[in-house]
Design a protein around this motif. Structure first.
Motif, PDB file in Angstrom:
ATOM      1  N   THR A 112      31.183  56.963  35.250  1.00  0.00           N
ATOM      2  CA  THR A 112      30.359  57.005  35.667  1.00  0.00           C
ATOM      3  C   THR A 112      30.060  57.587  37.588  1.00  0.00           C
ATOM      4  OG1 THR A 112      31.664  55.205  37.095  1.00  0.00           O
ATOM      5  CG2 THR A 112      29.520  54.369  35.317  1.00  0.00           C
ATOM      6  N   ALA A 113      31.022  58.475  37.249  1.00  0.00           N
ATOM      7  CA  ALA A 113      31.344  59.263  39.048  1.00  0.00           C
ATOM      8  C   ALA A 113      31.110  59.679  38.603  1.00  0.00           C
ATOM      9  CB  ALA A 113      33.213  58.968  39.191  1.00  0.00           C
ATOM     10  N   ASN A 114      30.124  60.686  39.260  1.00  0.00           N
ATOM     11  CA  ASN A 114      29.406  62.317  39.126  1.00  0.00           C
ATOM     12  C   ASN A 114      30.126  62.808  40.491  1.00  0.00           C
ATOM     13  OD1 ASN A 114      28.016  64.331  39.932  1.00  0.00           O
ATOM     14  ND2 ASN A 114      26.635  63.445  40.517  1.00  0.00           N
ATOM     15  N   GLY A 120      28.518  64.593  42.837  1.00  0.00           N
ATOM     16  CA  GLY A 120      28.119  63.104  43.922  1.00  0.00           C
ATOM     17  C   GLY A 120      30.343  62.891  44.809  1.00  0.00           C
ATOM     18  N   MET A 121      30.886  63.207  43.923  1.00  0.00           N
ATOM     19  CA  MET A 121      31.949  62.721  44.610  1.00  0.00           C
ATOM     20  C   MET A 121      32.623  63.422  45.796  1.00  0.00           C
ATOM     21  SD  MET A 121      32.640  59.946  43.645  1.00  0.00           S
ATOM     22  CE  MET A 121      32.094  58.741  42.766  1.00  0.00           C
ATOM     23  N   GLY A 158      30.662  65.639  47.098  1.00  0.00           N
ATOM     24  CA  GLY A 158      29.331  65.425  48.815  1.00  0.00           C
ATOM     25  C   GLY A 158      30.391  64.420  49.211  1.00  0.00           C
ATOM     26  N   GLU A 159      31.106  63.022  48.512  1.00  0.00           N
ATOM     27  CA  GLU A 159      31.366  62.136  49.502  1.00  0.00           C
ATOM     28  C   GLU A 159      32.284  61.927  50.204  1.00  0.00           C
ATOM     29  OE1 GLU A 159      29.445  59.588  49.111  1.00  0.00           O
ATOM     30  OE2 GLU A 159      31.234  57.705  49.152  1.00  0.00           O
ATOM     31  N   CYS A 214      32.927  65.464  50.882  1.00  0.00           N
ATOM     32  CA  CYS A 214      32.854  66.178  52.307  1.00  0.00           C
ATOM     33  C   CYS A 214      32.525  64.902  53.660  1.00  0.00           C
ATOM     34  CB  CYS A 214      32.210  66.806  52.168  1.00  0.00           C
ATOM     35  SG  CYS A 214      33.380  68.202  51.101  1.00  0.00           S
ATOM     36  N   ILE A 216      27.366  62.060  28.041  1.00  0.00           N
ATOM     37  CA  ILE A 216      26.377  62.478  28.136  1.00  0.00           C
ATOM     38  C   ILE A 216      26.177  63.904  27.827  1.00  0.00           C
ATOM     39  CG2 ILE A 216      24.221  63.511  28.688  1.00  0.00           C
ATOM     40  CD1 ILE A 216      24.900  61.393  31.312  1.00  0.00           C
ATOM     41  N   GLN A 254      32.899  47.466  32.191  1.00  0.00           N
ATOM     42  CA  GLN A 254      31.856  47.088  31.882  1.00  0.00           C
ATOM     43  C   GLN A 254      31.081  47.160  30.455  1.00  0.00           C
ATOM     44  OE1 GLN A 254      31.673  50.847  34.018  1.00  0.00           O
ATOM     45  NE2 GLN A 254      29.585  50.485  35.374  1.00  0.00           N
ATOM     46  N   HIS A 311      27.884  46.478  29.865  1.00  0.00           N
ATOM     47  CA  HIS A 311      26.445  46.774  29.049  1.00  0.00           C
ATOM     48  C   HIS A 311      26.721  48.018  29.524  1.00  0.00           C
ATOM     49  CE1 HIS A 311      27.022  46.782  33.657  1.00  0.00           C
ATOM     50  NE2 HIS A 311      26.069  47.217  33.354  1.00  0.00           N
ATOM     51  N   ARG A 312      27.182  48.656  29.494  1.00  0.00           N
ATOM     52  CA  ARG A 312      26.916  50.197  29.479  1.00  0.00           C
ATOM     53  C   ARG A 312      27.589  50.971  27.908  1.00  0.00           C
ATOM     54  NH1 ARG A 312      26.231  52.644  35.171  1.00  0.00           N
ATOM     55  NH2 ARG A 312      26.324  54.066  33.161  1.00  0.00           N
ATOM     56  N   THR A 313      26.189  50.426  27.348  1.00  0.00           N
ATOM     57  CA  THR A 313      26.271  51.271  26.063  1.00  0.00           C
ATOM     58  C   THR A 313      26.583  53.039  26.148  1.00  0.00           C
ATOM     59  OG1 THR A 313      24.019  50.387  25.627  1.00  0.00           O
ATOM     60  CG2 THR A 313      25.595  49.245  24.734  1.00  0.00           C
ATOM     61  N   ASP A 314      26.522  53.255  27.539  1.00  0.00           N
ATOM     62  CA  ASP A 314      25.822  55.240  27.309  1.00  0.00           C
ATOM     63  C   ASP A 314      26.730  55.385  27.737  1.00  0.00           C
ATOM     64  OD1 ASP A 314      25.652  53.706  30.099  1.00  0.00           O
ATOM     65  OD2 ASP A 314      24.965  55.165  31.281  1.00  0.00           O
ATOM     66  N   ASP A 366      28.697  58.757  20.610  1.00  0.00           N
ATOM     67  CA  ASP A 366      27.169  58.414  20.348  1.00  0.00           C
ATOM     68  C   ASP A 366      27.147  59.309  18.950  1.00  0.00           C
ATOM     69  OD1 ASP A 366      25.377  56.498  18.816  1.00  0.00           O
ATOM     70  OD2 ASP A 366      23.901  57.446  20.820  1.00  0.00           O
ATOM     71  N   PRO A 374      27.132  57.734  45.508  1.00  0.00           N
ATOM     72  CA  PRO A 374      27.105  59.219  45.300  1.00  0.00           C
ATOM     73  C   PRO A 374      26.482  59.636  43.928  1.00  0.00           C
ATOM     74  CG  PRO A 374      29.479  58.385  45.349  1.00  0.00           C
ATOM     75  CD  PRO A 374      28.637  56.840  45.100  1.00  0.00           C
ATOM     76  N   ASN A 375      26.276  58.698  43.098  1.00  0.00           N
ATOM     77  CA  ASN A 375      25.279  59.356  42.335  1.00  0.00           C
ATOM     78  C   ASN A 375      23.396  60.011  41.920  1.00  0.00           C
ATOM     79  OD1 ASN A 375      27.738  59.934  40.879  1.00  0.00           O
ATOM     80  ND2 ASN A 375      27.476  57.912  39.809  1.00  0.00           N
ATOM     81  N   PRO A 392      27.761  66.872  52.443  1.00  0.00           N
ATOM     82  CA  PRO A 392      27.304  68.681  52.036  1.00  0.00           C
ATOM     83  C   PRO A 392      25.876  69.380  51.713  1.00  0.00           C
ATOM     84  CG  PRO A 392      28.624  68.113  50.885  1.00  0.00           C
ATOM     85  CD  PRO A 392      28.523  66.568  51.834  1.00  0.00           C
TER      86      PRO A 392
END
Lengths: 572, 835
Positions: A185-187, A190-191, A193-194, A196, A369, A396, A398-401, A405, B460-461, B512
């Motif tokens: 779930t952590a892209n 984004g991480m 960015g977090e 920094c 994905i 999680q 419910h996260r069938t994604d 698959d 963050p996403n 950033p």
């Protein structure tokens, strides 16, 4: 777990990346393993650094005695969690030593991407770039007619290593899929960015930032990111410290493995410029590295600052000192970036903590994905993967994604399960020696298809099969001495021709009539025809794959009929 | 037509008809046609063609060419159509026997040039221009033109087909309205001949069973009902309604996708406003039978109508809200919420299947959300939207999208799987959420709404574009929250939410990614604009790190971020430096330093955006009376002007003029002069200040040099604005609009300088090197000279001059004709060269 297989019987170990070789000395030095280990050069070099750091950190604080009473099951039961839940503690080993590391690494044979390695003639093994870390590999294991791809930690993101080679994975019979991201779930963008943002916020408030990390890998990308970010964030005056016994080697090694880097970094080498910008950070004194907190570091140390140091588990290494030093102030922040450890478990012994804790796991390995895109692209006939990947994460549901698959559904396996891969070896390639090939006379039986009979001796050695000319029939002995015919030369018999084709009943009957058989009768059967010669009390059974002539003790008649039948068939 | 143009026209016509000339480019020909259109528009007389025989000669010589080029033939067809639009000229062209050879059987219809789509298009347009009187209509019918137009409806070129359809609508309307003497009934024989033909053609096509013919007729009807509201359209409708209904129910011809637009246009027509009619039953049936994607635009259109039966409105609302209802039900336990809709009126199966499919789910939701956003922005909606359930549904969508909701049904898990990380839906949903903030009745959900919004702000996403929308929605809802906490005792909740918002804002300001920093600053500005008077907000803001971080961003490497930081700092100043009780300790800048920092950006920043932001903030400060707190307003303005006047970016210079305008109006107020130029001045002017010294504060601020120089600015908007300001000033000091006597000016001490100024200004922007102060005897800082200058210079003339578009000379028909001749002329010269 070693009970599943006897490691001394293992012939080959393929190492996919430096993170998954940390147990290698236990195998090569303790199990009687005599096989070969294959890995790329950066894997070996950086793996060595990781092991060195581990050994160094452990040996730096020798224990006067080691307690073992607690391993007694009765005692262990009484201990607090998570100790009481630990499994097979009696099997736990001490950390290996540097000589053992060196011995283990000396058994590794270096390989390059796309290099084909023959394993006993049985299969060919090829490492491919997996895009995850310097020198990280996926493996293709193939015979002439079967192909198995083993996909380990791989990444499709543009980070520092060479990009993942996907094309070579195509046409696999089986694709074994492992090493997906731990934190789907952590892209990673984004991480980062977090990471920094939190770093800048802490430093601007006068606090220090502690980043527990491995000495190689994501740290290169983080430093590169910070290189671009610090000026814009007004952090140019904040010192960055990288403390590890192997810090220097790690930073330098990264710069010399040009051929293992992504294209952008490779081109920099030709300018010539260092591929990673951390060189400039070091030059401008923004990044300083030290083997340990003792010595020079204690003189240079200025706060507020950012410290990168190991070990990410917070159980040993210099990070322990910084946790003790900074843990009590809420101005400071510890930022976890390695996804391998639960940060809550890591922090447990330090509680209560005033310092802020931020969890930014940066895991660049494939997410679900990307996996589904990869599988669409590569189209393996079967996918095999750990059971966990075929269902949503337990927390999680419910996260069938968040599961693999694909069609047909992936075959899954559990720990210590033996799996039969869904293919059979049906064909082997055989080489025909030139002189034998020369003697063949192919006969075209259909346009484009020619047949020839081969009589030869099959030599099989190291899983390679060769057809050679049969030995000449033994000359009649010149002397009366009986010579022993050598055992390995089989006797050759004269060859009978092989027949092919089918017999057209009408024409056959006409031929029979021409040859004086007047009372021919034809009956249709399920499989063909029966030709009856009533007067001669003879039956000719014509079927798709056989012809029988049944007559009573009239050998001349049988021979005559046989010859008539043979007229309709091809011989070769 | 001017004499000059009349003189040029024969040459142009001759050149156009000359087959040796290469075709002119199409824009030139179009401009020429536009000119003829404007000439003939108000002049139905025959003189134009009589006085300019070259026009008919042009037409006949083009017709005489064995193989005219498609472009010149197209031009000729359209020209003839324009000329024949009046009955007199039509007769004239008929006498010359030209029209049959253009639009009749003898025309290009059967010839090879007809293959060219531009010729067919020009033919249709020509006929369209021509059919504005009975003789033209009869001519068209007698020459078999109608069949040609019917055929062109199916033309492979979409332009031609559409033009043909429009033409039929025009002919039908014209024919009925000019020929029918009494109200029409459904009996065909009462309809005029032409209208009868078209009506029959439409009816036949609708019954033909051919998809393409049905489609053509539906298009025709759609544009007919869209453009004509006459009573006879009801008769036409009653003849075809049955057939239209059959398209809905039977699926023999795929025409459903065309029906929504047709029905909507009919519904909009005042003819059908009787709510009892069978028409509305048909609309209800359409809402039931069309797929959700097709019915959605119809439903939205119906909801916007003033006159629509209430039950149809409710049905339309049901169609529109069905996807939202479906989401709500899929996410919750049965019976937990009532859902948006009463299940008896909705058939959710189709919508459910669309939402279950990966490909259609996001599309359907985005369409629904976009429509909802539009509806919410309407001032008067004639139906009550269930705001509360809508909000709950939106929150559900947003939670599906970030994977935070575990659905209770299998349908829910499918939808959730389709929506996770779908940025399109996230953005649309946040837009609707923002629009919903203005509606009342959602108070009870506000707490959980902020949970959802904060999850987006914190994750963050969240992509930068989604984050921007989330910020926008948050700032709108914060206003609601504040209003709520004033009325109720919800202060603690509000405080907690604000703290969380500032914590996340703090982090986002350090991102950033520059887009994130930028939208964070915009969010901060938006919040300050709405909430700066709220104590709770101010306290929360000042106790956070946000002000300091914002000031840091004035140094950001990205110019957009610097610009947003300037705006944010400028607004922040209202809460900090300009607030009456604000000892702000610990900030990097004090009041003076901050102004100096902004001045520095204005004078040194290499990018335009930050400089524009500074000047507009300065203007805002001045307007709100804060600049006076910093220093003397005159000095402030003077310093800013001097920085701005040499700026390379015209928007910055324009911003400088805005600042000057605000300063002027404030100073005039202070002087006690009325701001209204029409008010009697004499009574307002304080007697204590001599008239010629009134301009002293303006001169001290060094306004005039800047204003007069701006009149010659190479960028027009700057000159126009400066002129407006000067006219305004002048209005305050010279109540009469007459100019001062030139002789008197020359005699005055500053006379020579003013005369020079007048001359320079006449050159306009050609006076690139407008000399600096004093060079030519104009003292821009001398109140007396400036008073004279205001009186003497004809600012109104200058204003007109500046308002003319820069190509007003080139745009004239004369210049067009000259251009055409020149283009042709060069070719002749080249020809001579060749020999």
């Amino acid at each position: 777990q070693t009970e599943l297989l006897d490691l001394s019987t293992v012939d080959v170990i393929l190492i996919s990346n430096y993170h998954c070789m940390m147990a290698l000395p236990y195998i090569t030095e303790y199990t009687g393993f005599t096989g070969t280990v294959y890995a790329t050069e950066p894997t070996v070099q950086i793996g060595r650094l990781l092991m060195e750091e581990l050994v160094n950190s452990i040996e730096r604080v020798p224990k006067a005695q080691s307690a073992s009473m607690w391993k007694n099951k009765e005692v262990q039961r009484l201990l607090p969690a998570p100790l009481k839940d630990a499994v097979e503690v009696s099997m736990w080993r001490k950390c290996y030593t540097m000589p053992e590391v060196n011995a283990a690494l000396s058994k590794i044979q270096l390989v390059g991407y796309s290099q084909k390695i023959e394993l006993f003639g049985a299969v060919q093994v090829t490492p491919l770039s997996s895009g995850y870390a310097l020198g990280s590999s996926n493996w293709i294991i193939q015979s002439h007619y079967e192909k198995v791809s083993y996909v380990s930690g791989s990444s499709l993101l543009t980070t520092h290593p060479q990009p993942m080679d996907q094309a070579s994975l195509k046409n696999s019979d089986v694709l074994i899929l492992t090493g997906l991201t731990q934190i789907p779930t952590a892209n990673p963008d984004g991480m980062v960015g977090e990471f920094c943002s939190n770093l800048a916020m802490t430093v601007r408030n006068g606090g220090n930032v502690l980043v527990p990390c491995y000495p190689s890998g994501v740290i290169y990308d983080l430093l590169e990111c910070l290189y671009q970010y610090i000026d814009s964030a007004g952090l140019s005056n904040v010192p960055f410290y990288f403390i590890s016994p192997v810090a220097n080697s790690s930073l330098e090694f990264s710069q010399i493995f040009a051929e293992w880097l992504c294209h952008n970094k490779q081109t920099k080498v030709y300018l010539p410029e260092p591929p990673f910008p951390h060189a400039e950070l070091i030059q401008t004194n923004k990044l300083k590295h030290y083997p340990s907190i003792h010595g020079d570091f204690s003189n240079d140390f200025k706060q507020p600052c950012v410290v990168f140091t190991g070990h990410p588990s917070l159980r040993f290494g210099d990070v322990v000192h910084f946790m003790e030093l900074w843990g009590k102030s809420s101005l400071n922040t510890v930022i976890f970036t390695e996804p391998d450890f639960s940060y809550l478990d890591a922090l447990a012994p330090y509680q209560p903590l005033a310092m802020k804790c931020v969890y930014c796991p940066i895991d660049t390995r494939l997410n679900f994905i990307q996996v589904s895109k990869l599988l669409k692209e590569v189209q393996p006939l079967h996918v095999v993967c750990p059971e966990q990947y075929t269902q949503p994460p337990p927390t999680q549901s419910h996260r069938t994604d968040l599961m693999v698959d694909c069609q047909p559904p992936a075959m899954s396996y559990r720990r210590a399960e033996v799996l039969t891969l869904p293919y059979k070896r049906r064909y082997e390639k055989i080489e025909i020696m030139p002189d034998l090939a020369d003697s063949l006379v192919p006969l075209e039986i259909k346009p484009g298809i020619s047949l020839a009979t081969v009589s030869a001796v099959l030599h099989t050695k190291d899983n390679k099969h060769v057809l050679q000319l049969p030995p000449k029939p033994p000359q009649p002995p010149a002397s009366k001495k009986r010579k022993r015919v050598s055992d390995d030369v089989p006797e050759c018999k004269a060859l009978k021709p092989l027949l092919s084709g089918s017999i057209p009943v009408d024409q056959f009957v006409q031929t029979l009539e021409k040859h004086g058989f007047s009372d021919v009768k034809v009956e249709d059967t399920a499989k063909g025809h029966i030709v009856l010669l009533q007067e001669a009390e003879t039956l000719i059974q014509l079927e798709e794959d056989s012809t029988h002539i049944i007559c009573d003790n009239d050998e001349p008649l049988r021979v005559k009929l046989r010859d008539l039948v043979l007229k309709f068939l091809q011989k070769f | 037509m001017t004499r000059e143009c009349a003189a040029l026209l024969p040459g142009v016509c001759a050149a156009l008809a000359d087959p040796r000339q290469p075709g002119l480019d199409d824009t030139c020909l179009e401009k020429l046609l536009d000119w003829f259109r404007s000439l003939t528009w108000f002049d139905p007389t025959v003189e134009l063609v009589q006085d300019n025989p070259c026009l008919t000669e042009l037409i006949s010589s083009v017709l005489a060419l064995p193989e005219p080029s498609p472009s010149i033939l197209s031009f000729t067809l359209q020209l003839a159509g324009i000329l024949a639009a009046s009955e007199n000229r039509f007769q004239h062209l008929q006498q010359e026997k030209l029209l049959e050879r253009l639009f009749g059987r003898a025309g290009p219809r059967g010839r090879a040039v007809w293959e060219d789509a531009s010729v067919r298009s020009a033919w249709v347009r020509g006929v369209h221009s021509m059919v504005h009187h009975q003789p033209a209509l009869h001519f068209l019918c007698s020459e078999g033109g109608m069949d040609v137009i019917f055929a062109l409806q199916g033309d492979p070129s979409l332009f031609v087909a559409s033009a043909a359809s429009q033409l039929l609508v025009h002919i039908l309307t014209f024919s009925v309205e000019s020929e029918a003497s009494k109200a029409l009934s459904t009996k065909d024989c009462e309809w005029p001949e032409c209208a009868q033909m078209i009506k029959k053609h439409v009816e036949d096509s609708l019954q033909s069973g051919s998809a393409s013919r049905v489609e053509q007729s539906l298009k025709l009807l759609t544009s007919l009902f869209g453009s004509c509201c006459a009573a006879w359209t009801e008769v036409l409708w009653s003849d075809i309604a049955k057939q239209i209904e059959s398209f809905l129910v039977e699926e023999t011809v795929q025409a459903q996708h065309m029906l929504a637009n047709l029905l909507l246009n009919v519904a909009r027509s005042p003819v059908f406003c009787d709510t009892e009619g069978s028409f509305w039953a048909l609309v209800t049936s359409a809402l039931e039978h069309l797929t959700p994607v097709q019915a959605c635009p119809l439903a939205v259109g119906l909801l916007k109508l003033c006159k629509c039966p209430q039950d149809v409105r409710i049905q339309a609302l049901t169609v529109l809200l069905q996807p939202m209802d479906c989401i709500l039900r899929a996410a919750s336990q049965p019976l937990e919420y009532a859902g948006l809709l009463d299940e008896s009126v909705s058939d959710p199966v189709t919508v459910e299947s669309l939402l279950s499919s990966k490909t259609s789910c996001a599309g359907l939701l985005c369409q629904t959300l976009a429509h909802l956003e539009k509806l919410l922005s309407l001032k008067h909606l004639r139906v009550d939207l269930p705001y509360m359930s809508l909000l709950r549904s939106l929150m559900t969508i947003l939670q599906f999208c970030n994977g935070l909701l575990s659905p209770a049904s299998p349908l829910g898990s499918t939808i959730s799987r389709n929506l996770i990380n779908c940025f399109r839906v996230q953005k649309s949903a946040l837009d609707v959420l923002a629009a919903l903030s203005e509606k009342k009745g959602c108070d009870t959900l506000i707490g959980s709404l902020f949970d959802v919004l904060l999850a987006y702000l914190e994750s963050p996403n969240t992509s930068p574009t989604v984050l921007k929308k989330a910020f926008q929605a948050t700032s709108k809802w914060l206003v609601c929250l504040q209003e709520l906490s004033c009325s109720n005792s919800q202060c603690q909740q509000t405080e907690k939410i604000l703290e969380d918002v500032f914590a996340v804002l703090q982090k986002r300001l350090c991102s950033p990614c520059w887009e994130v920093r930028d939208s964070s600053l915009e969010f901060l500005t938006a919040m300050i604009k709405c909430l700066r008077d709220q104590d709770g907000f101010r306290q929360c803001l000042l106790s956070s790190e946000v002000p300091r971080l914002t000031e840091n961003l004035l140094e950001d490497p990205e110019s957009y971020v610097r610009a947003s930081a300037v705006t944010a700092v400028g607004h922040l100043a209202f809460v900090t430096y300009f607030a009456p009780e604000s000892p702000v300790a610990g900030n990097q800048y004090n009041k003076e330093n901050m102004v100096a920092k902004l001045q520095e950006i204005l004078s040194t920043d290499s990018e335009g955006f930050p400089r524009r932001a500074v000047i507009s903030i300065f203007t805002k400060w001045l307007r709100e009376g804060c600049a006076g707190q910093l220093e003397d307003a005159e000095q402030f303005v003077s310093r800013v002007i001097q920085t701005v006047e040499h700026d390379l970016d015209w928007e910055v210079r324009l911003g400088g003029l805005e600042l000057v305008e605000v300063f002027c109006s404030q100073t005039i107020c202070q002087l006690g002069l009325s701001e209204c130029p029409y008010a009697p001045v004499s009574s307002a002017v304080p007697s204590s200040i001599p008239q010629n010294q009134l301009l002293r504060p303006f001169c001290r601020a060094k306004l005039f040099g800047f204003l007069f120089r701006s009149l010659c600015d190479c960028d027009k908007p700057v000159g126009q604005r400066a002129c407006d300001i000067l006219i305004g000033l002048r209005g305050n000091f010279y109540p009469m609009s007459t100019l001062e006597n030139p002789r008197e000016i020359e005699d005055s001490p500053a006379g020579r300088g003013i005369a020079w100024l007048q001359r320079t200004l006449r050159q306009g922007s050609l006076a690139q090197n407008f000399p600096t102060d004093g060079a030519n005897g104009v003292d821009f800082q001398d109140p007396e000279s400036m008073m004279v200058a205001l009186g003497a210079i004809d600012l109104l003339e200058l204003h007109d001059e500046l308002n003319k578009s820069s190509d007003h000379v080139e745009e004239s028909p004369q210049s067009l004709l000259q251009d055409i001749l020149a283009t042709m002329g060069t070719i002749e010269e080249n020809e001579v060269d060749c020999y």
